[in-house]
Structure formats: structure tokens, C-alpha cells
Scaffold this motif. Structure first.
Motif, PDB file in Angstrom:
ATOM      1  N   ARG A   1       0.853  -1.191   0.000  1.00 40.49           N
ATOM      2  CA  ARG A   1       0.000   0.000   0.000  1.00 40.49           C
ATOM      3  C   ARG A   1       0.882   1.231   0.000  1.00 40.49           C
ATOM      4  NH1 ARG A   1      -5.086  -0.916   2.590  1.00 40.49           N
ATOM      5  NH2 ARG A   1      -6.059  -2.623   1.455  1.00 40.49           N
ATOM      6  N   SER A   2       0.283   2.344  -0.395  1.00 39.22           N
ATOM      7  CA  SER A   2       0.998   3.620  -0.350  1.00 39.22           C
ATOM      8  C   SER A   2      -0.024   4.734  -0.184  1.00 39.22           C
ATOM      9  CB  SER A   2       1.822   3.824  -1.620  1.00 39.22           C
ATOM     10  OG  SER A   2       0.971   3.885  -2.755  1.00 39.22           O
ATOM     11  N   GLY A   3       0.464   5.882   0.195  1.00 41.79           N
ATOM     12  CA  GLY A   3      -0.393   7.047   0.356  1.00 41.79           C
ATOM     13  C   GLY A   3       0.427   8.308   0.347  1.00 41.79           C
ATOM     14  N   GLN A   4      -0.292   9.411   0.329  1.00 44.46           N
ATOM     15  CA  GLN A   4       0.379  10.710   0.345  1.00 44.46           C
ATOM     16  C   GLN A   4      -0.560  11.745   0.907  1.00 44.46           C
ATOM     17  OE1 GLN A   4       1.340  12.015  -3.589  1.00 44.46           O
ATOM     18  NE2 GLN A   4      -0.686  11.582  -4.390  1.00 44.46           N
ATOM     19  N   GLY A   5      -0.004  12.894   1.231  1.00 40.09           N
ATOM     20  CA  GLY A   5      -0.822  13.971   1.753  1.00 40.09           C
ATOM     21  C   GLY A   5       0.008  15.207   1.994  1.00 40.09           C
ATOM     22  N   ARG A   6      -0.595  16.111   2.757  1.00 38.77           N
ATOM     23  CA  ARG A   6       0.065  17.377   3.079  1.00 38.77           C
ATOM     24  C   ARG A   6       0.227  17.485   4.585  1.00 38.77           C
ATOM     25  NH1 ARG A   6      -4.139  21.160   0.165  1.00 38.77           N
ATOM     26  NH2 ARG A   6      -5.422  19.715   1.342  1.00 38.77           N
ATOM     27  N   GLY A   7       1.275  18.171   4.993  1.00 38.81           N
ATOM     28  CA  GLY A   7       1.511  18.337   6.421  1.00 38.81           C
ATOM     29  C   GLY A   7       1.960  19.737   6.765  1.00 38.81           C
ATOM     30  N   THR A   8       1.688  20.109   7.996  1.00 36.39           N
ATOM     31  CA  THR A   8       2.144  21.374   8.569  1.00 36.39           C
ATOM     32  C   THR A   8       2.650  21.057   9.969  1.00 36.39           C
ATOM     33  OG1 THR A   8       0.402  22.555   7.381  1.00 36.39           O
ATOM     34  CG2 THR A   8       1.479  23.723   9.173  1.00 36.39           C
ATOM     35  N   LYS A   9       3.763  21.659  10.348  1.00 37.16           N
ATOM     36  CA  LYS A   9       4.310  21.460  11.687  1.00 37.16           C
ATOM     37  C   LYS A   9       4.651  22.813  12.303  1.00 37.16           C
ATOM     38  CE  LYS A   9       6.630  16.956  11.683  1.00 37.16           C
ATOM     39  NZ  LYS A   9       5.595  16.301  11.013  1.00 37.16           N
ATOM     40  N   VAL A  10       4.418  22.895  13.612  1.00 33.23           N
ATOM     41  CA  VAL A  10       4.923  23.995  14.429  1.00 33.23           C
ATOM     42  C   VAL A  10       5.962  23.375  15.341  1.00 33.23           C
ATOM     43  CG1 VAL A  10       4.378  25.746  16.146  1.00 33.23           C
ATOM     44  CG2 VAL A  10       2.718  25.224  14.333  1.00 33.23           C
ATOM     45  N   ILE A  11       7.169  23.882  15.261  1.00 30.40           N
ATOM     46  CA  ILE A  11       8.292  23.342  16.020  1.00 30.40           C
ATOM     47  C   ILE A  11       8.760  24.432  16.976  1.00 30.40           C
ATOM     48  CG2 ILE A  11      10.586  22.302  15.834  1.00 30.40           C
ATOM     49  CD1 ILE A  11       9.804  21.713  12.847  1.00 30.40           C
ATOM     50  N   VAL A  12       8.994  24.063  18.229  1.00 37.88           N
ATOM     51  CA  VAL A  12       9.417  25.040  19.227  1.00 37.88           C
ATOM     52  C   VAL A  12      10.740  24.611  19.852  1.00 37.88           C
ATOM     53  CG1 VAL A  12       7.079  25.836  19.758  1.00 37.88           C
ATOM     54  CG2 VAL A  12       8.044  23.916  21.034  1.00 37.88           C
ATOM     55  N   LYS A  13      11.472  25.595  20.329  1.00 36.33           N
ATOM     56  CA  LYS A  13      12.731  25.301  21.012  1.00 36.33           C
ATOM     57  C   LYS A  13      12.456  25.310  22.512  1.00 36.33           C
ATOM     58  CE  LYS A  13      17.544  26.116  20.337  1.00 36.33           C
ATOM     59  NZ  LYS A  13      18.535  26.960  19.663  1.00 36.33           N
ATOM     60  N   ARG A  14      12.647  24.142  23.133  1.00 39.67           N
ATOM     61  CA  ARG A  14      12.443  24.002  24.574  1.00 39.67           C
ATOM     62  C   ARG A  14      13.671  23.348  25.182  1.00 39.67           C
ATOM     63  NH1 ARG A  14       6.322  22.423  25.776  1.00 39.67           N
ATOM     64  NH2 ARG A  14       5.336  24.206  24.778  1.00 39.67           N
ATOM     65  N   ASP A  15      14.177  23.980  26.229  1.00 38.81           N
ATOM     66  CA  ASP A  15      15.363  23.461  26.922  1.00 38.81           C
ATOM     67  C   ASP A  15      16.510  23.202  25.953  1.00 38.81           C
ATOM     68  OD1 ASP A  15      13.961  23.496  29.384  1.00 38.81           O
ATOM     69  OD2 ASP A  15      13.078  21.543  28.908  1.00 38.81           O
ATOM     70  N   GLY A  16      16.655  24.097  24.975  1.00 41.25           N
ATOM     71  CA  GLY A  16      17.764  24.017  24.033  1.00 41.25           C
ATOM     72  C   GLY A  16      17.588  23.037  22.894  1.00 41.25           C
ATOM     73  N   ALA A  17      16.428  22.384  22.797  1.00 35.53           N
ATOM     74  CA  ALA A  17      16.212  21.397  21.732  1.00 35.53           C
ATOM     75  C   ALA A  17      14.946  21.731  20.954  1.00 35.53           C
ATOM     76  CB  ALA A  17      16.086  20.000  22.336  1.00 35.53           C
TER      77      ALA A  17
END
Length: 113
Positions: free
Chosen positions: A87-103
């Protein structure tokens, strides 16, 4: 994003969880999940449902980047075996990434297929 993609492709939830903040919110096509426990369970269910999955991020665009947060959008593709069948699939994504404790960690993910 590369570390997150690699962690997901390891199919080891113990490699994925450290990259997500405890109060994260994830929106998937099959439901919404608030908090690390629910998100981890949803990811583990995907690992169990799709054997030998390969997950790829393409067309990555950084919409906003600051010292303590970043937002990106991308297309995702996956292949694997579901009930023993390719099987296979695809789509769209959005991410919010934050810096916490240096990472850098995932605060929000929205995937739609």
C-alpha cells in the motif's frame, strides 16, 4: 525535520517521543490527539498497522523561522504493507516546532491525505 523523519522510519516510539513536547496537539485524518500519551498511542497504532513503512517528507517549505519557533509545510509519502498487501499514500503536512530546553521539538502537527 530530518531527525523526526528518521525517528518515524525507525518504527521505535522511544525515538519519536523525545522529539515531541508534552503538551503537543496532533491532527491526523483519523482524529485529533492532545498530549504526548495520546499522540504516542496514535503513532504506535500506525506503526502496527503499516508494516515496513517508509515515510518521506518532500517539498519542505519553512513558512516562519525565529529563535524559538518555526513553522513548515510539506508533502508526505508513505509505502508499506497493510494486511500483507503493498500500500501507499500521500498527503500534506504542517508542523509547528518550538525550542524548549535548548532542543527543537514538535508542538503541533497537522496531516491530511
Amino acid at each position: 525535520m530530518t531527525r523526526y523523519e528518521q525517528a518515524n522510519n525507525s518504527h521505535d516510539i522511544n525515538r519519536v517521543v523525545p522529539l515531541i513536547v508534552p503538551d503537543a496537539v496532533y491532527w491526523f485524518s483519523d482524529g485529533s490527539y492532545r498530549g504526548l500519551e495520546g499522540i504516542a498511542r496514535a503513532i504506535e497504532q500506525t506503526f502496527a498497522a503499516i508494516q515496513d513503512e517508509v515515510y518521506e517528507v518532500k517539498d519542505l517549505e519553512w513558512v516562519a523561522v525565529a529563535a524559538d519557533h518555526a513553522v513548515c509545510r510539506y508533502r508526505f509519502f508513505w509505502t508499506g504493507l497493510v494486511d500483507g498487501q503493498p500500500r501507499s499514500g500521500q498527503g500534506r503536512g504542517t508542523k509547528v516546532i518550538v525550542k524548549r530546553d535548548g532542543a527543537w521539538k514538535m508542538q503541533h502537527e497537522h496531516l491530511s491525505s
